[in-house]
Design an enzyme around this catalytic site. Sequence first.
Site, mmCIF file in Angstrom:
data_model
loop_
_atom_site.group_PDB
_atom_site.id
_atom_site.type_symbol
_atom_site.label_atom_id
_atom_site.label_comp_id
_atom_site.label_asym_id
_atom_site.label_seq_id
_atom_site.Cartn_x
_atom_site.Cartn_y
_atom_site.Cartn_z
ATOM 1 N N ARG A 1 66.469 82.626 138.896
ATOM 2 C CA ARG A 1 65.322 82.347 138.021
ATOM 3 C C ARG A 1 64.496 83.623 137.853
ATOM 4 O O ARG A 1 63.991 83.920 136.787
ATOM 5 C CB ARG A 1 64.464 81.202 138.596
ATOM 6 C CG ARG A 1 63.198 80.977 137.801
ATOM 7 C CD ARG A 1 62.521 79.625 137.997
ATOM 8 N NE ARG A 1 62.725 78.980 139.276
ATOM 9 C CZ ARG A 1 62.156 79.347 140.434
ATOM 10 N NH1 ARG A 1 61.321 80.367 140.481
ATOM 11 N NH2 ARG A 1 62.421 78.692 141.547
ATOM 12 N N TYR B 1 55.280 78.169 111.850
ATOM 13 C CA TYR B 1 56.467 77.372 112.215
ATOM 14 C C TYR B 1 55.998 76.048 112.834
ATOM 15 O O TYR B 1 55.128 76.035 113.720
ATOM 16 C CB TYR B 1 57.309 78.175 113.208
ATOM 17 C CG TYR B 1 58.474 77.404 113.767
ATOM 18 C CD1 TYR B 1 59.591 77.117 112.985
ATOM 19 C CD2 TYR B 1 58.463 76.937 115.078
ATOM 20 C CE1 TYR B 1 60.651 76.392 113.494
ATOM 21 C CE2 TYR B 1 59.522 76.219 115.598
ATOM 22 C CZ TYR B 1 60.616 75.951 114.793
ATOM 23 O OH TYR B 1 61.660 75.225 115.304
ATOM 24 N N ASP C 1 55.546 86.604 115.260
ATOM 25 C CA ASP C 1 56.843 85.925 115.355
ATOM 26 C C ASP C 1 57.781 86.656 114.395
ATOM 27 O O ASP C 1 57.653 86.548 113.179
ATOM 28 C CB ASP C 1 56.670 84.450 114.967
ATOM 29 C CG ASP C 1 57.966 83.650 115.117
ATOM 30 O OD1 ASP C 1 59.059 84.259 115.021
ATOM 31 O OD2 ASP C 1 57.882 82.425 115.300
ATOM 32 N N LYS D 1 68.222 82.332 116.161
ATOM 33 C CA LYS D 1 68.463 82.586 114.742
ATOM 34 C C LYS D 1 69.244 83.897 114.554
ATOM 35 O O LYS D 1 70.382 83.956 114.947
ATOM 36 C CB LYS D 1 67.129 82.571 113.994
ATOM 37 C CG LYS D 1 66.179 81.419 114.420
ATOM 38 C CD LYS D 1 66.673 80.052 114.015
ATOM 39 C CE LYS D 1 65.900 78.897 114.646
ATOM 40 N NZ LYS D 1 64.442 78.957 114.561
HETATM 41 C C1 LIG Z 1 63.326 78.326 115.220
HETATM 42 C C2 LIG Z 1 62.017 79.033 115.243
HETATM 43 C C3 LIG Z 1 61.181 78.986 116.372
HETATM 44 C C4 LIG Z 1 61.503 78.157 117.595
HETATM 45 O O1 LIG Z 1 62.616 78.647 118.265
HETATM 46 P P1 LIG Z 1 63.634 77.712 119.105
HETATM 47 O O2 LIG Z 1 64.648 78.695 119.578
HETATM 48 O O3 LIG Z 1 64.173 76.692 118.151
HETATM 49 O O4 LIG Z 1 62.842 77.086 120.201
HETATM 50 C C5 LIG Z 1 59.998 79.704 116.323
HETATM 51 N N1 LIG Z 1 59.643 80.423 115.240
HETATM 52 C C6 LIG Z 1 60.425 80.478 114.137
HETATM 53 C C7 LIG Z 1 59.983 81.282 112.963
HETATM 54 C C8 LIG Z 1 61.641 79.795 114.095
HETATM 55 O O5 LIG Z 1 62.386 79.833 112.999
#
Ligand SMILES: *Cc1c(COP(=O)(O)O)cnc(C)c1O
Length: 384
Positions: free
Chosen positions: A54, A106, A178, A203
């Site tokens: 961890r 988001y 982000d 992503k």
């Molecule tokens: C998908 C997404 C998240 C969240 O991420 P997860 O890996 O699904 O928890 C946060 N910000 C944006 C812009 C996203 O597209």
Amino acid sequence: MADPTGDALRFETRAIHVSQEPEDLYGAVNVPIYQTSTYAQPEVGRPKRYDYARGGNPTREAFQTALASLEGGTHAFAFGSGLAAETTLLLTLAPGDRVLLPDDVYGGTYRLLARVLRAWGLEHDVADMTDLEALRAALRPQTRLVWVETPTNPTLKIVDIAAVAEIAHAAGARCVVDNTFATPYLQRPLELGADVVVHSVTKYLGGHSDLVMGALVTSDDELAERLAFLQNAVGAVPGPMDCYLALRGLKTLAVRMRAHCEGARAVASFLAEHPRVRRVHYPGLPEHPGHGVARRQMRDAGGMVSFEVGSAEEAVRVASSTRLFFLAESLGGVESLIEVPAAMTHASVAGSPLQVPETLIRLSVGLEHPEDLIADLERALGGA
Ligand SMILES: *Cc1c(COP(=O)(O)O)cnc(C)c1O
């Protein structure tokens, strides 16, 4: 696992070489998947490097070091999802603190603040961050974080990172970006003045729709120390297999992003000319309101495109009629995806300030040949 060569190397080279030297024992050119929960210690209380997984894992550390280099940061931390990364970052705050969110944040981020962390005393405000006056007016003495997304989801608005970071700092707040949609290949927020970068590694960084993971990157030593503590103390960490896949994703990030941008540009230009399409949202188009800022702070306009058609029924029909674009949530993989945000990704977050038109369709343009994708959309749009 330090950067062996320094930051003089270019992005593509660092993605393949930073923290990825051949392994000592056999010379394997890939960082091994250290599938272990614990580490044998040579003496009581003196672990070799890690004591428990961890707290640390070599595969995870290789990914973190490589990502930090690509973002131009000094520290990176990996988590079990993008939202786990966000949660850990928000746990550096205290009850009574406030977070300023963009009005089209988001949905999962909004839900985390509005429906989870509010009960712990963390408050939030909302502003349109493309309007710097509105942003200034929404700041309060307790605002500790200003949260930026750019391009935004799903209407691909562009926020001026340098301007927002400056306003946040003047108000005694940190600026978080982000960077999921742009990736460090297209945009490096820390170089523009932001304090922390958040990623859904799920992503583009992973890039193959085969993992769920998140990350934070910063050059702020004080914040990094707190995050290192919380990464272990909260424990929302990813497994070594996912860290391996994410590291493999980084190696091809530059070539993938170039191809995503090329495909998205071709698709957006096609849509802009189509008689059934009312409006196209793509920061690479000169008529996009954020085009100028995008040209300044991004290398290219990215792989996401959204567009509006004549009615909600038509949006559903088009999104259900493509063959190559899969009807699915998520984005950033090699395969193209299509969705109707009002009914899919943005339906799950009731109470969110964001009103998404029901006529809007969102595309994640993958790595198929752009002409095949255009033919698929032409067929879907035409067949009423
Ligand atoms: C998908 C997404 C998240 C969240 O991420 P997860 O890996 O699904 O928890 C946060 N910000 C944006 C812009 C996203 O597209």
